[in-house]
Design a protein around this motif. Structure first.
Motif, mmCIF file in Angstrom:
data_model
loop_
_atom_site.group_PDB
_atom_site.id
_atom_site.type_symbol
_atom_site.label_atom_id
_atom_site.label_comp_id
_atom_site.label_asym_id
_atom_site.label_seq_id
_atom_site.Cartn_x
_atom_site.Cartn_y
_atom_site.Cartn_z
ATOM 1 N N UNK A 1 -5.501 -5.121 -19.748
ATOM 2 C CA UNK A 1 -6.897 -4.691 -19.799
ATOM 3 C C UNK A 1 -7.650 -5.004 -18.518
ATOM 4 N N UNK A 2 -7.103 -5.954 -17.704
ATOM 5 C CA UNK A 2 -7.799 -6.343 -16.468
ATOM 6 C C UNK A 2 -6.979 -5.935 -15.241
ATOM 7 N N UNK A 3 -6.102 -4.954 -15.405
ATOM 8 C CA UNK A 3 -5.182 -4.560 -14.318
ATOM 9 C C UNK A 3 -5.901 -4.241 -13.010
ATOM 10 N N UNK A 4 -7.134 -3.728 -13.101
ATOM 11 C CA UNK A 4 -7.821 -3.285 -11.883
ATOM 12 C C UNK A 4 -8.152 -4.441 -10.929
ATOM 13 N N UNK A 5 -8.187 -5.687 -11.401
ATOM 14 C CA UNK A 5 -8.482 -6.796 -10.470
ATOM 15 C C UNK A 5 -7.305 -7.058 -9.539
ATOM 16 N N UNK A 6 -6.102 -6.704 -9.971
ATOM 17 C CA UNK A 6 -4.927 -6.896 -9.113
ATOM 18 C C UNK A 6 -4.330 -8.282 -9.266
ATOM 19 N N UNK A 7 -3.390 -8.620 -8.352
ATOM 20 C CA UNK A 7 -2.679 -9.898 -8.428
ATOM 21 C C UNK A 7 -3.596 -11.079 -8.117
ATOM 22 N N UNK A 8 -3.269 -12.230 -8.667
ATOM 23 C CA UNK A 8 -4.025 -13.460 -8.411
ATOM 24 C C UNK A 8 -3.864 -13.870 -6.938
ATOM 25 N N UNK A 9 -2.631 -13.801 -6.434
ATOM 26 C CA UNK A 9 -2.345 -14.039 -5.007
ATOM 27 C C UNK A 9 -1.990 -12.698 -4.382
ATOM 28 N N UNK A 10 -2.713 -12.292 -3.345
ATOM 29 C CA UNK A 10 -2.344 -11.037 -2.685
ATOM 30 C C UNK A 10 -1.437 -11.333 -1.490
ATOM 31 N N UNK A 11 -0.476 -10.434 -1.277
ATOM 32 C CA UNK A 11 0.536 -10.650 -0.235
ATOM 33 C C UNK A 11 0.683 -9.390 0.611
ATOM 34 N N UNK A 12 0.683 -9.566 1.923
ATOM 35 C CA UNK A 12 0.969 -8.469 2.842
ATOM 36 C C UNK A 12 2.332 -8.706 3.474
ATOM 37 N N UNK A 13 3.174 -7.676 3.471
ATOM 38 C CA UNK A 13 4.486 -7.770 4.131
ATOM 39 C C UNK A 13 4.429 -6.875 5.357
ATOM 40 N N UNK A 14 4.511 -7.492 6.530
ATOM 41 C CA UNK A 14 4.385 -6.786 7.808
ATOM 42 C C UNK A 14 5.768 -6.607 8.426
ATOM 43 N N UNK A 15 6.043 -5.395 8.885
ATOM 44 C CA UNK A 15 7.331 -5.138 9.535
ATOM 45 C C UNK A 15 7.072 -4.547 10.917
ATOM 46 N N UNK A 16 7.684 -5.153 11.935
ATOM 47 C CA UNK A 16 7.498 -4.677 13.321
ATOM 48 C C UNK A 16 8.170 -3.323 13.482
ATOM 49 N N UNK A 17 7.461 -2.385 14.121
ATOM 50 C CA UNK A 17 8.087 -1.069 14.251
ATOM 51 C C UNK A 17 8.466 -0.705 15.690
ATOM 52 N N UNK A 18 8.796 -1.715 16.484
ATOM 53 C CA UNK A 18 9.328 -1.446 17.820
ATOM 54 C C UNK A 18 10.356 -2.524 18.139
#
Ligand code: SAM
Length: 231
Positions: A189-206
């Motif tokens: 019912x509260x899916x729109x708030x998202x994860x408690x901890x947000x995580x970004x996965x960065x990948x170098x593209x060169x």
């Protein structure tokens, strides 16, 4: 499992998937994530950085080889090093890493430190992959007793939109792509708030050229080595 364990498990799963050889953890604190990663067989170089020498020293002995590991010939090379220093400062010790993780670190950075950080991690260290986690402020309404921030020491807590725009800007500036995920699912019912901890996965593209790395290696060291274990 508690949220901090879910974050460590998330990183461990990524390591098991991508099998990096050189991994560094920024803001490693009491070295709990490093201790967990020491059992990942792909890793040959493990490094931790924290501004607080005292916090790192509390449990760093757990990163030393056990007596049985001294007696048995080591089945793979592993060097674990801890550095005291700020992630807002460039140090050549973290050049050439396959993965750099920053778990619940950025929200502890002062404004000037946060402003300097993307150029240090993406511009200078330029790991193949970086993993950055931070609280999702939108989840706070679901946490009992949280008024402004989850911890007094947090300088800020970002909504999904705030974190994503910071991350996309940094990624765009330094030749990375970033994808967003998280741990700690919201209740039904509260899916729109998202994860408690947000995580970004960065990948170098060169691809980094050997000359660039060689040049970067020549800048002076600012970190202080406080621990080193050779397996
Ligand atoms: N990453 C660990 C974890 O997830 O359990 C510890 C996170 S703790 C909430 C944040 C850590 O960042 C603290 O150990 C603190 O000393 C460190 N820290 C704060 N500012 C820093 C800076 N400028 N450079 C390096 N470490 C920093």
């Amino acid at each position: 499992p508690p949220l901090y364990k879910q974050r460590y498990q998330f990183v461990k799963s990524l390591v098991e998937k991508y099998k990096p050889k050189k991994v560094a953890d920024l803001g490693c604190g009491e070295c709990s994530l490093l201790w967990k990663l020491k059992f990942c067989s792909s890793i040959e170089v493990l490094a931790g950085v924290d501004i607080s020498e005292d916090v790192m020293k509390e449990k760093m002995h757990t990163l030393s080889p056990l007596p049985c590991e001294y007696l048995q010939p080591s089945w793979r090379p592993l060097v674990v090093t801890l550095y005291q220093g700020s992630v807002a400062q460039k140090d050549p010790n973290l050049l050439g890493f396959d993965m750099i993780t920053c778990i619940e670190l950025i929200e502890h950075l002062e404004t000037e430190e946060l402003a300097a950080f993307p150029d240090v991690i993406f511009g200078f260290w330029a790991p193949v992959m970086a993993v950055i986690s931070t609280p999702n402020s939108e989840f706070n309404s679901l946490l009992p007793g949280v008024k402004l921030f989850r911890h007094l020491d947090h300088k800020f807590e970002w909504s999904k939109e705030e974190f994503e725009s910071w991350a996309l800007k940094a990624a765009g500036c330094y030749g990375y792509t970033v994808e967003f995920t998280g741990v700690g699912k919201p209740p039904p019912g509260a899916e729109s708030v998202g994860f408690c901890t947000q995580i970004g996965i960065f990948v170098r593209n060169y691809m980094e050229t050997a000359e660039t790395v060689k040049y970067k290696m020549t800048i002076s060291h600012v970190y202080k080595t406080i621990f080193k274990a050779v397996y």
